[in-house]
Structure formats: C-alpha cells, structure tokens
Write a protein that holds these residues in place. Structure first.
Motif, PDB file in Angstrom:
ATOM      1  N   LYS A 214       0.846  -1.211   0.000  1.00  0.00           N
ATOM      2  CA  LYS A 214       0.000   0.000   0.000  1.00  0.00           C
ATOM      3  C   LYS A 214       0.869   1.244   0.000  1.00  0.00           C
ATOM      4  CE  LYS A 214      -3.808  -0.789   3.049  1.00  0.00           C
ATOM      5  NZ  LYS A 214      -4.288  -0.581   4.406  1.00  0.00           N
ATOM      6  N   LEU A 215       0.538   2.207  -0.835  1.00  0.00           N
ATOM      7  CA  LEU A 215       1.267   3.477  -0.842  1.00  0.00           C
ATOM      8  C   LEU A 215       0.366   4.607  -0.335  1.00  0.00           C
ATOM      9  CD1 LEU A 215       3.026   3.157  -4.316  1.00  0.00           C
ATOM     10  CD2 LEU A 215       3.900   2.479  -2.070  1.00  0.00           C
ATOM     11  N   PHE A 216       1.011   5.690   0.096  1.00  0.00           N
ATOM     12  CA  PHE A 216       0.281   6.846   0.654  1.00  0.00           C
ATOM     13  C   PHE A 216       0.799   8.116  -0.013  1.00  0.00           C
ATOM     14  CE2 PHE A 216       0.101   3.432   3.617  1.00  0.00           C
ATOM     15  CZ  PHE A 216      -1.153   3.521   4.207  1.00  0.00           C
ATOM     16  N   PRO A 217       0.009   9.200   0.055  1.00  0.00           N
ATOM     17  CA  PRO A 217       0.514  10.462  -0.512  1.00  0.00           C
ATOM     18  C   PRO A 217       1.714  10.960   0.294  1.00  0.00           C
ATOM     19  CG  PRO A 217      -1.822  10.629   0.118  1.00  0.00           C
ATOM     20  CD  PRO A 217      -1.337   9.320   0.619  1.00  0.00           C
ATOM     21  N   LEU A 218       2.656  11.598  -0.380  1.00  0.00           N
ATOM     22  CA  LEU A 218       3.776  12.219   0.345  1.00  0.00           C
ATOM     23  C   LEU A 218       3.238  13.426   1.109  1.00  0.00           C
ATOM     24  CD1 LEU A 218       6.609  12.206  -2.347  1.00  0.00           C
ATOM     25  CD2 LEU A 218       6.748  11.147  -0.085  1.00  0.00           C
ATOM     26  N   PRO A 219       3.685  13.634   2.345  1.00  0.00           N
ATOM     27  CA  PRO A 219       3.196  14.804   3.080  1.00  0.00           C
ATOM     28  C   PRO A 219       3.783  16.089   2.510  1.00  0.00           C
ATOM     29  CG  PRO A 219       4.899  13.674   4.321  1.00  0.00           C
ATOM     30  CD  PRO A 219       4.646  12.834   3.100  1.00  0.00           C
ATOM     31  N   ALA A 249      -2.089  13.408  12.042  1.00  0.00           N
ATOM     32  CA  ALA A 249      -0.838  14.100  11.687  1.00  0.00           C
ATOM     33  C   ALA A 249       0.323  13.664  12.580  1.00  0.00           C
ATOM     34  CB  ALA A 249      -1.032  15.620  11.796  1.00  0.00           C
ATOM     35  N   LEU A 250       0.009  13.051  13.720  1.00  0.00           N
ATOM     36  CA  LEU A 250       1.082  12.538  14.587  1.00  0.00           C
ATOM     37  C   LEU A 250       1.550  11.206  14.018  1.00  0.00           C
ATOM     38  CD1 LEU A 250       2.699  12.806  17.273  1.00  0.00           C
ATOM     39  CD2 LEU A 250       0.930  11.390  18.330  1.00  0.00           C
ATOM     40  N   THR A 251       2.769  11.173  13.459  1.00  0.00           N
ATOM     41  CA  THR A 251       3.221   9.954  12.774  1.00  0.00           C
ATOM     42  C   THR A 251       4.302   9.202  13.540  1.00  0.00           C
ATOM     43  OG1 THR A 251       4.643  11.378  11.468  1.00  0.00           O
ATOM     44  CG2 THR A 251       2.599  10.640  10.433  1.00  0.00           C
ATOM     45  N   GLY A 252       4.921   9.825  14.523  1.00  0.00           N
ATOM     46  CA  GLY A 252       5.942   9.116  15.287  1.00  0.00           C
ATOM     47  C   GLY A 252       5.983   9.615  16.712  1.00  0.00           C
ATOM     48  N   PHE A 253       6.167   8.678  17.660  1.00  0.00           N
ATOM     49  CA  PHE A 253       6.265   9.101  19.059  1.00  0.00           C
ATOM     50  C   PHE A 253       7.170   8.098  19.771  1.00  0.00           C
ATOM     51  CE2 PHE A 253       5.287  10.049  23.402  1.00  0.00           C
ATOM     52  CZ  PHE A 253       4.856  11.367  23.416  1.00  0.00           C
ATOM     53  N   GLU A 254       8.454   8.460  19.866  1.00  0.00           N
ATOM     54  CA  GLU A 254       9.470   7.559  20.416  1.00  0.00           C
ATOM     55  C   GLU A 254       9.903   8.062  21.785  1.00  0.00           C
ATOM     56  OE1 GLU A 254      11.079   4.900  18.391  1.00  0.00           O
ATOM     57  OE2 GLU A 254       9.193   5.253  17.340  1.00  0.00           O
ATOM     58  N   VAL A 255      10.230   7.142  22.666  1.00  0.00           N
ATOM     59  CA  VAL A 255      10.715   7.538  23.993  1.00  0.00           C
ATOM     60  C   VAL A 255      12.107   6.925  24.227  1.00  0.00           C
ATOM     61  CG1 VAL A 255       9.711   5.573  25.269  1.00  0.00           C
ATOM     62  CG2 VAL A 255       9.949   7.776  26.391  1.00  0.00           C
ATOM     63  N   MET A 256      12.942   7.646  24.971  1.00  0.00           N
ATOM     64  CA  MET A 256      14.300   7.153  25.260  1.00  0.00           C
ATOM     65  C   MET A 256      14.672   7.536  26.678  1.00  0.00           C
ATOM     66  SD  MET A 256      15.712   8.891  21.805  1.00  0.00           S
ATOM     67  CE  MET A 256      14.259   9.902  21.668  1.00  0.00           C
ATOM     68  N   ASP A 290       2.231  16.813   7.754  1.00  0.00           N
ATOM     69  CA  ASP A 290       1.110  17.720   7.488  1.00  0.00           C
ATOM     70  C   ASP A 290       0.803  17.729   5.992  1.00  0.00           C
ATOM     71  OD1 ASP A 290      -0.122  20.229   9.289  1.00  0.00           O
ATOM     72  OD2 ASP A 290      -0.295  20.445   7.111  1.00  0.00           O
ATOM     73  N   VAL A 291      -0.468  17.655   5.672  1.00  0.00           N
ATOM     74  CA  VAL A 291      -0.834  17.655   4.253  1.00  0.00           C
ATOM     75  C   VAL A 291      -0.915  19.073   3.698  1.00  0.00           C
ATOM     76  CG1 VAL A 291      -2.052  15.439   4.193  1.00  0.00           C
ATOM     77  CG2 VAL A 291      -3.292  17.488   4.871  1.00  0.00           C
ATOM     78  N   GLU A 292      -0.902  20.106   4.555  1.00  0.00           N
ATOM     79  CA  GLU A 292      -1.041  21.491   4.074  1.00  0.00           C
ATOM     80  C   GLU A 292       0.304  22.177   3.857  1.00  0.00           C
ATOM     81  OE1 GLU A 292      -3.836  24.101   5.954  1.00  0.00           O
ATOM     82  OE2 GLU A 292      -5.294  22.486   6.142  1.00  0.00           O
ATOM     83  N   SER A 293       1.001  22.511   4.970  1.00  0.00           N
ATOM     84  CA  SER A 293       2.238  23.282   4.819  1.00  0.00           C
ATOM     85  C   SER A 293       3.052  23.197   6.101  1.00  0.00           C
ATOM     86  CB  SER A 293       1.907  24.761   4.577  1.00  0.00           C
ATOM     87  OG  SER A 293       1.283  25.272   5.747  1.00  0.00           O
TER      88      SER A 293
END
Ligand code: FAD
Ligand code: ZN
Length: 475
Positions: A214-219, A249-256, A290-293
C-alpha cells in the motif's frame, strides 16, 4: 549430499549454490546480526526468481533437507540463520530485488521479496508516493523479512505494522507450489486470510517471494521535535495530548531514557544531542506530517507544546529547523541499538503493553531488576505511541557480557516477562519469536491458540522442513 547439491545447481545455476568447499567463508549467512546464534549451513542457495525458489524447495523436500529463508539477516530473535548441525540449507532471497510494477491510481507497488526496504521506499518516492514502513535496519532488511516478521518500526502509530501495509502476497509452499495472492485489493472476503497467515510466520509456513504494498501520498511538510520529559507518566500524558490535538498528523512518538542516550554519547561522541544538559531523565522524539504546509504543522505543534508545558508533561523542546536536523534527531534515536551493541551484548526485551499500563510497569520492573541484579543498567527506549518498549538489560559496569548473559538471562527474563503478563502485555511486540522466545511462548500464550498454531504448522509443513524449531518447538 552430492545429489542434493546437483539438484540445487540445476535449479539456480552453479554460481548461486555456495558451499564452504566452493566459496570458503559463509559466515555472512551463518551468523546473525547480534552474533548470538552462530550456525553452520550445508549450503547457501540464491534463487533469482519465484520458479527457482519453487525448484529449490522441491529439491530440499525430496532429500528431506530443512530450509532457512533469509532476507537481510537483520532479525534479532535468531530466526534467519542455520542451526549448528551443518545440515540446513539457507535460502537467501537477496537476488530477488526487482520492482514488478507500480499502479499509481490504485496506490500500490508490487516488489520481489528480496528488495531492500530502503529501495522500496525510494521506488515509492520516485513515483510521488510514501511507503511508510521505516526502521533502523532499513538499509539492509528486505521486504520479505519485514513481512515474515510483521516488522513495526517508527511509523506504526499512524500507518500500522508491515501487515497493515501489505495487500497481496506470493509465496512458495513447503511442497514447492507457488501460491499467488498478489492482488492489490483493499476488499477481498473470499475465505480464510492466507496472506495474513504468512505475515508474521517467520519463515515457518512458506517462503514469501513477492508482495503488493500500500502506498500513501507524500506529506507537504514534516516536523520533528526532541522533547525533555520528567517521567514516563509525563511521556504518556504528552502522547495523549499530541494524539488529541494532532490526530493522524502525529506519525511518530518515540521515547528514550537517559541511559540509552548516554550510550550513544559514549560510543558515537560525534553525534551532538539536543537538550543534552537538561536534567529530565526522559526524551521524546515526536514527528508530525502535514498535508497542508510547514507553517500549518508548526502552528499545530506549538499548540501541543503550549498545553504540555502548562500541565508539566514536557519541560523543554527543540524543533528541527531543517531536513538535515530532522534526520539527525532520527539518527540519534536509531543509533541506540548500535550503541548498546558496542557496549556489549545485552538481554533484549521487545515488549508491548497497553499504553496506560506502561508507567506502572516501568516503575515496578525497574525496581524488581535493581533488587535482583546489583548495579544493573536499563536501556529503555522504544515506540511509546504503539505501547512498544525495547526494555533491554545491560550488565553492570565491569561485568563481561558473556558472564552476565550466562548468570542473569533467565533471572531477567522471568522478572520482565512476568511483569509484562501481569500488566496485560505481550513478550514479543515487533521482532518475533524465532529461537529466542520459542520456549517462553508456552508460558504466556493462550494454550488453545498455541495448539492451533501447531496444527497449522503440521498441515502446511508436514515434514517440518521450513525453518524448523523456530517459533514452535517441533522436536
Ligand atoms: P531476516 O533477518 O533475514 O529474517 C527474519 C525472519 O524472517 C527469519 O525467521 C527468516 O527465516 C524469515 N524470512 C526472511 N525472509 C523471508 C521470506 N522471503 N519468506 C519467508 N520468511 C522469510 N524490527 C522491527 O520490527 N522494528 C524495528 O524498529 C527494528 N529495528 C531494528 C534495528 C536494527 C539496528 C536491527 C539490526 C534490526 C531491527 N529490527 C526491527 C529487526 C529486523 O530488522 C526486522 O525484523 C526485519 O524486518 C528483518 O528483515 P530481514 O530481511 O533482515 O529478515
Ligand atoms: Zn523497534
């Protein structure tokens, strides 16, 4: 042996059957990435297409010889190498790296199993699409291996695991037949879901030869932030705020934790760390697409920080000012596995928990380990947005890794896995079972589910020739 080798050479051509006698050193295929399970192969076979894979499987089946499918050999649970008997054949998919086709209107890409993940991402980008599977091993791991382990990585929060990105699959069965489920359909209720049976089967049910993805639009814009956080509970609260205000719009949430980043500082001193002097013991890496700007993304991110700083779940934040800086933030996070490998082999736990249970799990398990193993050090990092921690246990300073593993692996595993079970979690989030967790599984998996798994294995691989002994004990 001679007959089998002749049949394999006939199947894939002389140069693609590697033995110690003809090629000398086979250690690149015989050793795993962590160098924990060195093995000996009877041969390494490198087919160039699906028909050749089928011919190799038929030859091995005829001679009763076991096969170990291998992609990039980056797996972390001892699933991709031969055992020590010298009888198993490694079937490497690495020569099968063609892109078969891209359907732009359907937003799908069909590739062979040996395509390196980074090349798949690039093929998508070249056509103006995003293929969102992303992990630190992406320069070496293959899409076949990603599907066989149902890999996760850093974008699962938004786009799902490898399983969720796969619409169709082609595979070779244990008897050497080709099963073609290579459709790009988003709806197809025509019986049992065999594609999803193969995804995550770690080479024990069939050999994946191609997949439709599956592919998605580039942000339009992507922003990355590095945030100082006072506690794990605060990190969970920050995640809730970010999800509420950012939605998809939240695509990653990593903890360290601080110790994991101190290992990066020690072993990769050239990598500067943002907020390096901040006293908070946790860092979060947060990514927004973000799909806008970019300005729109920036405003939404600022709204998150405003709430988070006001309610005390974040203390300070640095937002990457360029693509290069954003890459640098990710590079820091992705350097943790390498830094801890430099520090010495540790006891890895790739676990998942309900996000709500993570603060209590960490508090209780940190304390239990500290009490059981004097001076123990915890490399705790992971994909908090998915409830997935890499909760790794490192030897106290001055204790050798080998000595530590021999003395403490069983102790640490029992403490961690029992706590995982008590908190409603899983002992394998994204790396799989392989050899590493095979004998733990019966203690933590539903007994009826495990019996079903055994029946499926017997039905699809009655002679037990596909990656025997991984996932399930079959002896
Ligand atoms: P291999 O290691 O070659 O094989 C893995 C398993 O799949 C084996 O059981 C093998 O027999 C089977 N297999 C391989 N190819 C096929 C095929 N074509 N058909 C059937 N079976 C096959 N994993 C994550 O999920 N998330 C992460 O964030 C992540 N980060 C990592 C970071 C580093 C630095 C490293 C070294 C590994 C990381 N991994 C991670 C683990 C690993 O990269 C993934 O599991 C990856 O998906 C394995 O792909 P591979 O091609 O290297 O497979
Ligand atoms: Zn991971």
């Amino acid at each position: 042996m001679a007959e089998l080798l002749a049949a394999l050479r006939q199947a894939v051509g002389q140069p693609n059957v590697l033995t110690r006698a003809t090629h000398g050193d086979l250690s690149a295929w015989e050793n795993d990435w962590r160098k924990r399970w060195p093995g000996h192969a009877r041969a390494v076979v490198r087919p160039g297409n699906t028909e050749e894979v089928a011919a190799v499987v038929k030859a091995c089946t005829q001679h009763g010889v076991a096969l170990v499918p291998q992609g990039g050999n980056t797996g972390l649970v001892g699933g991709s190498g031969p055992d020590g008997t010298g009888t198993q054949v490694v079937l490497s998919l690495q020569r099968m790296h063609r892109v078969r086709g891209l359907d732009a209107a359907n937003a799908t890409l069909t590739v062979e199993a040996g395509c390196v993940l980074q090349a798949v991402q690039q093929a998508a980008r070249d056509a103006g699409f995003l293929f969102p599977l992303s992990l630190a091993a992406e320069g070496s791991c293959t899409i076949g291996g990603n599907l066989a382990t149902n890999a996760g990585g850093t974008q699962v929060l938004r786009f799902g695991n490898a399983r969720d990105l796969c619409l169709g699959i082609e595979a070779v069965t244990a008897s050497g037949e080709v099963v073609n489920l290579l459709s790009g359909l988003r709806k197809d209720n025509t019986g049992y879901d065999l594609r999803n049976l193969l995804v995550g089967s770690e080479g024990t049910l069939g050999i994946i030869t191609a997949a439709t993805l599956k592919l998605f639009p580039l942000p339009a814009a992507q922003l990355t932030a590095w945030v100082a956080v006072p506690s794990m509970a605060a990190a969970v609260s920050l995640l809730g705020t970010a999800q509420r205000l950012l939605g998809p719009a939240l695509t990653g949430f990593e903890v360290m934790n601080a110790f994991s980043l101190s290992l990066v500082a020690r072993h990769m001193p050239q990598l500067t760390q943002p907020l390096a002097a901040h006293a908070d013991p946790w860092r979060v890496l947060l990514e927004v697409q973000d799909v806008e700007s970019e300005a729109h993304a920036q405003a939404r991110l600022e709204a998150v920080f405003e709430v988070a700083m006001a309610n005390g779940c974040a203390s300070d934040a640095a937002v990457a000012q360029s693509v290069a800086q954003s890459r640098h933030f990710w590079h820091l996070r992705e350097s943790i596995p390498l830094a801890q490998a430099e520090e010495g082999t540790n006891i890895k736990h790739d676990i998942s928990l309900p996000v709500s249970a993570i603060p209590a799990f960490v508090e209780a398990t940190d304390a239990a380990l500290a009490q059981a193993i004097e001076g123990v050090r915890l490399v705790n990092f992971g994909h908090l947005g998915d409830g997935n921690l890499h909760y790794n246990v490192q030897a106290p300073p001055g204790v050798s890794a080998a000595e530590f593993l021999a003395a403490q692996e069983a102790v640490a595993n029992a403490i961690v896995y029992q706590a995982v079970a008590q908190h409603g979690g899983s002992i394998s989030a994204e790396h799989g079972v392989g050899w590493l967790k095979r004998d733990e599984l019966p203690h933590y998996k539903d007994a009826t589910a495990l019996a079903w798994m055994r029946q499926i294995k017997r039905a699809l691989d009655p002679a037990n020739l596909l990656n025997p002994g991984r996932v399930l004990r079959t002896d």
